[in-house]
Design a protein around this motif. Structure first.
Motif, short mmCIF file in Angstrom:
data_model
loop_
_atom_site.label_atom_id
_atom_site.label_comp_id
_atom_site.label_asym_id
_atom_site.label_seq_id
_atom_site.Cartn_x
_atom_site.Cartn_y
_atom_site.Cartn_z
N ARG A 1 65.36 60.24 63.12
CA ARG A 1 64.14 59.50 63.46
C ARG A 1 64.46 58.20 64.19
O ARG A 1 63.78 57.82 65.14
CB ARG A 1 63.34 59.20 62.19
N ARG A 2 65.53 57.53 63.77
CA ARG A 2 65.90 56.27 64.44
C ARG A 2 66.35 56.52 65.88
O ARG A 2 66.05 55.75 66.78
CB ARG A 2 67.01 55.56 63.67
N LEU A 3 67.09 57.61 66.07
CA LEU A 3 67.55 57.91 67.43
C LEU A 3 66.38 58.33 68.32
O LEU A 3 66.33 57.97 69.50
CB LEU A 3 68.66 58.98 67.42
N VAL A 4 65.43 59.06 67.74
CA VAL A 4 64.25 59.46 68.53
C VAL A 4 63.44 58.21 68.92
O VAL A 4 62.96 58.09 70.05
CB VAL A 4 63.37 60.47 67.77
N ALA A 5 63.34 57.26 67.99
CA ALA A 5 62.61 56.02 68.29
C ALA A 5 63.26 55.30 69.48
O ALA A 5 62.58 54.81 70.38
CB ALA A 5 62.59 55.11 67.06
N PHE A 6 64.59 55.27 69.47
CA PHE A 6 65.32 54.63 70.58
C PHE A 6 65.11 55.43 71.87
O PHE A 6 64.91 54.85 72.95
CB PHE A 6 66.81 54.53 70.20
N MET A 7 65.15 56.75 71.74
CA MET A 7 64.89 57.60 72.91
C MET A 7 63.53 57.31 73.52
O MET A 7 63.38 57.32 74.74
CB MET A 7 64.90 59.08 72.49
N ALA A 8 62.56 57.10 72.64
CA ALA A 8 61.20 56.84 73.12
C ALA A 8 61.17 55.54 73.92
O ALA A 8 60.50 55.46 74.96
CB ALA A 8 60.23 56.79 71.94
#
Ligand SMILES: *Cc1c(COP(=O)(O)O)cnc(C)c1O
Length: 419
Positions: free
Chosen positions: A216-223
């Motif tokens: 979830r943290r990596l997806v947030a950064f991806m966003a």
């Protein structure tokens, strides 16, 4: 979870071959590897995680046969040095399915990866981005890279194998902005393409919640970056080393972690990235059994059973306090058992294979002992401490045993000594 290979009838046969016959033919100590077990685990991972990508982390165990098996089972391959890459290359592993990672890649590692045309390079620092970009300048296509991110997830494992927390050497911190800076550098290099993000939060992780949080943290950064094509969640899936322990269940992982990615992507309005996972230990650990011969039994405050190997073929107890089960493999022992400490032959008091494990009360010199779950991080971490030669790796399957890696000889050691 079973600690013995799939085809074993513990503690006497693996792959339909008597362990005593292997010890006779190849000597001891020896690593025995069950080919069917390795292939079965590859298939389990592929099936559970379909359509996501599975890359075998070669540092757990690599030889040319292993490279072929992984290739035939349609996995990708993780390497972390020019040496591992050379092995993969010599066995013809397709370069586009190889990932190179590592926190300190040498110019030689990077050059070898570019020369073979590996599919992905996982960058671990901003200076590495610059160095790689310069080396990649005369490629025909830009090199695809992933940025290794530290998601600040503590998987609650031994400090030496917690690789996703802030205060350790791997990856680029999300919190400090180092990850964002590395991403900016990659985007500014025409010879590189940012394919996505990578993380690897540790080893021997038995629960999926750490992976879900990291994802979830990596997806947030991806966003924040407007979305990216790929997300690599590393490896670290736990296995059971002793009876009663539990490993990470791949089906649970497959049910939960891709869902966490998908829901976070939906919440942030970005497309779902392609997922990759990188199990090493979970593929090969339980496929391996180490055979030792008992040299002596010493009674005192405790009973020490001395074997003909030790920390040179298994440094894990000394490094991480790892615990193992041990079985008498050559004969049926006395019905009553007693606790013994199985130790190696090296000049270190910490050279212990297994402390306080039950063995038949009549264990004696000449006996054959088998230590299960020694397929991962054993041969690959073996050393020549005390100028002891490294054991062979013997494959078994369908009643047949054959050498994959021969035993090292004193001549091998002397050949390197050119002074
Ligand atoms: C070591 C490592 C793995 C494999 O770890 P296991 O604990 O063997 O599953 C996967 N990915 C990376 C980047 C690693 O460093």
């Amino acid at each position: 979870m079973n600690i013995w290979p799939l085809t074993a009838e513990p503690p006497f046969t693996v792959g339909g071959v008597e362990l005593t016959a292997i010890a006779e033919r190849f000597g001891t100590p020896a690593y025995v590897l069950d080919e069917e077990h390795v292939r079965h685990r590859c298939r389990e991972y592929r099936k559970a995680l379909h359509p996501h990508r599975v890359a075998y982390a070669g540092k757990a165990f690599l030889c040319r046969a292993m490279v072929r098996w992984v290739r035939e089972e349609d996995l990708w391959l993780d390497v972390c040095s020019a040496g591992e890459l050379a092995l993969a290359r010599s066995a013809g592993f397709p370069p586009e399915r190889i990932l190179l990672h590592g926190n300190g890649k040498t110019p030689e590692d990077l050059a070898a990866a570019l020369d073979y045309g590996v599919g992905r390079i996982v960058v671990d620092s901003s200076t590495e981005v610059t160095r790689l970009a310069a080396l990649a300048d005369d490629l025909r296509h830009p090199q695809k890279v992933l940025v290794r991110v530290t998601p600040a997830v503590d998987p609650h494992v031994h400090r030496a194998i917690a690789t996703g927390v802030e205060d350790q050497k791997f990856g680029l911190s999300l919190a400090s902005g180092a990850a964002a800076e590395a991403v900016r550098r990659v985007l500014g290099q025409p010879s590189l393409t940012l394919a996505g993000l990578h993380c690897h939060i540790g080893s021997q992780i038995g629960l999926t919640d750490g992976y879900e949080t990291a994802a979830r943290r990596l997806v947030a950064f991806m966003a924040e970056l407007g979305g990216l094509p790929e997300l690599n969640l590393g490896g670290g899936h736990a296995v059971a080393y002793r009876p009663g322990e539990r490993g990470l269940d791949v089906q649970t992982f497959a049910d939960r972690v891709p869902y966490a990615v998908a829901s976070e992507c939906a919440a942030r309005g970005i497309p779902r990235p392609e997922l990759t996972v990188e199990p090493g230990r979970a593929i090969v650990a339980a496929a391996g059994v180490t055979l030792y011969r008992v040299l002596g039994v010493k009674h005192g405050v405790r009973t020490f059973v001395v074997v003909d190997g030790g920390m040179s073929d298994n440094p894990r107890p000394a490094l991480y306090g790892s615990r193992y089960a041990v079985a008498l493999a050559g004969r049926r022992g006395a019905a009553d058992s007693r606790p013994v400490t199985v130790v190696g032959r090296h000049c270190e008091a910490g050279d212990v294979i297994a402390a306080d494990v039950p063995l038949p009360a009549d264990v004696r010199p000449g006996d054959l002992l088998a230590v299960p779950c020694t397929g991962a991080y054993h041969h690959s971490m073996a050393s020549n401490y005390n100028q002891v030669t490294r054991p062979p790796v013997v494959a078994v399957r369908g009643g047949r045993a054959w050498p994959l890696v021969r035993r090292e000889t004193p001549e091998d050691l002397i050949r390197r000594d050119v002074g």
